[in-house]
Design a protein around this motif. Structure first.
Motif, short mmCIF file in Angstrom:
data_model
loop_
_atom_site.label_atom_id
_atom_site.label_comp_id
_atom_site.label_asym_id
_atom_site.label_seq_id
_atom_site.Cartn_x
_atom_site.Cartn_y
_atom_site.Cartn_z
N GLU A 1 0.81 -1.21 0.00
CA GLU A 1 0.00 0.00 0.00
C GLU A 1 0.85 1.27 0.00
N GLU A 2 1.99 1.22 0.68
CA GLU A 2 2.80 2.42 0.88
C GLU A 2 3.96 2.57 -0.10
N ASN A 3 4.27 1.55 -0.88
CA ASN A 3 5.46 1.59 -1.73
C ASN A 3 5.16 1.11 -3.16
N LYS A 4 4.10 1.64 -3.72
CA LYS A 4 3.68 1.20 -5.05
C LYS A 4 4.73 1.50 -6.12
N ASP A 5 5.46 2.59 -5.94
CA ASP A 5 6.49 2.93 -6.91
C ASP A 5 7.62 1.91 -6.93
N VAL A 6 7.81 1.21 -5.79
CA VAL A 6 8.87 0.21 -5.70
C VAL A 6 8.43 -1.10 -6.34
N TRP A 7 7.31 -1.66 -5.84
CA TRP A 7 6.97 -3.01 -6.29
C TRP A 7 6.38 -3.07 -7.70
N LYS A 8 5.84 -1.96 -8.19
CA LYS A 8 5.31 -1.99 -9.55
C LYS A 8 6.41 -2.19 -10.59
N ALA A 9 7.63 -1.84 -10.22
CA ALA A 9 8.77 -2.06 -11.14
C ALA A 9 9.16 -3.53 -11.20
N TRP A 10 8.66 -4.32 -10.28
CA TRP A 10 9.00 -5.75 -10.26
C TRP A 10 8.07 -6.59 -11.12
N VAL A 11 6.88 -6.09 -11.41
CA VAL A 11 5.83 -6.91 -12.02
C VAL A 11 5.38 -6.33 -13.36
N THR A 12 4.61 -7.11 -14.10
CA THR A 12 4.05 -6.63 -15.35
C THR A 12 2.94 -5.62 -15.06
N PRO A 13 2.62 -4.74 -16.02
CA PRO A 13 1.52 -3.79 -15.81
C PRO A 13 0.20 -4.49 -15.49
N GLU A 14 -0.04 -5.63 -16.17
CA GLU A 14 -1.28 -6.37 -15.92
C GLU A 14 -1.32 -6.90 -14.49
N ALA A 15 -0.20 -7.44 -14.03
CA ALA A 15 -0.13 -7.95 -12.66
C ALA A 15 -0.29 -6.82 -11.66
N ALA A 16 0.34 -5.68 -11.94
CA ALA A 16 0.26 -4.54 -11.03
C ALA A 16 -1.18 -4.09 -10.84
N GLU A 17 -1.94 -4.09 -11.93
CA GLU A 17 -3.34 -3.68 -11.87
C GLU A 17 -4.15 -4.63 -10.98
#
Length: 332
Positions: free
Chosen positions: A310-326
């Protein structure tokens, strides 16, 4: 009727496609070791793999030696997110050579860092103190509460490997001749309490600790250098052996931490899952701050993982695909 059949076929194809995509990952097990950082990262992997990639992951609780041994010999469990492989180098090599396990990146590229630390406020006030020999010149900055004429070096409780090494380094660097006593803190709580007390009073403190930990996420500390390079042979011969009489000054090696993956799982998981496991990493400081939050809030590994997401979306979104992030974001 043909339209209905065609639509049915299209829907069935879509469902089949989803099923096949999920089946790449399928049911799997994630090892959680019995310490805080391993608990939170295993829960983080579970949430991301289940919500983002359609896996059916479950956590299995274990400890370092039995988990790594089981993976190397049997290929079970499927993933050990935080494996301290320097503890079992021969087992890991055998499992890798025989094709049962592979290493996939590192969740903690800083490594497991053990050694002697001083508070940052003291390091800032005395920039000349960078090494253990530097520190030993100033017993007056680290007074022993029981004997103010001596300095104090705080050690961990008996039974810890770090306690043995600290005692050996105290002998090797001739801490007694420099005017320091080696203090047995008696327990993990005693060691933690000595740091907290010094920090809150802004007093001098030096002793054994390690990162990443919740305590160092709360209290900023600086690890002292050793003034010498690491000698692996000497480290094994004497620095880690309690009854060795002639330890030499040596540098504490950084522990290698990797994600271990069972080879059969790596072959069925699919490239997107494996890419996530390769990219997923955080600094000791980031993890330490998260564990500090967990400790303050009496949070579980699952609570900590959700808080991080919840607090670090900028970090973990770089680890996953855009579809997974959504998908992951929608699940929070």
């Amino acid at each position: 009727m043909k339209t209905v059949i065609a639509l049915s076929g299209l829907l069935l194809g879509s469902v089949s496609g989803v099923t096949l995509a999920h089946a790449e990952c399928g049911s799997m097990t994630i090892a959680s070791m019995n310490w805080q950082s391993a608990e939170v990262i295993s829960n983080l992997d579970k949430i991301i793999l289940n919500e983002g990639y359609g896996c059916s992951a479950e956590i299995t609780v274990g400890d370092t030696v039995p988990t790594i041994t089981s993976m190397a010999e049997k290929g079970e469990p499927d993933i050990a997110p935080e494996a301290w492989i320097d503890l079992l180098p021969d087992v890991v090599k055998k499992g890798t050579d025989e094709g049962r396990i592979i290493t996939v990146g590192s969740p903690l590229p800083d490594g497991g860092v053990q050694g002697w630390w001083i508070p940052k406020y003291l390091a800032d006030a005395h920039p000349d103190i960078k090494t253990i020999p530097d520190m030993l010149k100033h017993p007056e900055l680290f007074p022993d509460s029981e004997d103010s004429s001596k300095g104090a070096i705080y050690n961990g409780p008996q039974g810890w490997g770090g306690t043995v090494v600290t005692a050996q380094l105290y002998k090797a660097f001739e801490g007694d001749k420099a005017g320091f006593n080696l203090i047995d803190t008696g327990s993990a709580a005693g060691l933690d309490g000595s740091i907290a007390k010094a920090y809150e009073r802004k007093q001098g403190w030096v002793g054994y600790y390690w990162a990443p930990t919740a305590l160092l996420g709360k209290y900023e500390m600086v690890r002292l250098d050793y003034g010498v390079d690491n000698d692996p042979a000497e480290w094994k011969r004497c620095n880690t052996v309690a009854d060795c009489a002639d330890p030499k000054p040596n540098a504490w090696p950084v522990d290698t931490i990797v994600t271990l993956v069972a080879k059969p799982f790596s072959e069925k998981a699919g490239p997107e899952v494996m890419d996530y496991l390769k990219k997923r990493s955080w600094s000791n400081q980031t993890l330490g701050q998260l564990m500090s939050w967990m400790t303050d809030n009496q949070a579980s590994g699952e609570d900590g993982a959700k808080h991080f997401l919840e607090e670090n979306k900028d970090v973990w979104k770089a680890w996953v695909t855009p579809e997974a992030a959504e998908k992951i974001e929608a699940s929070l």
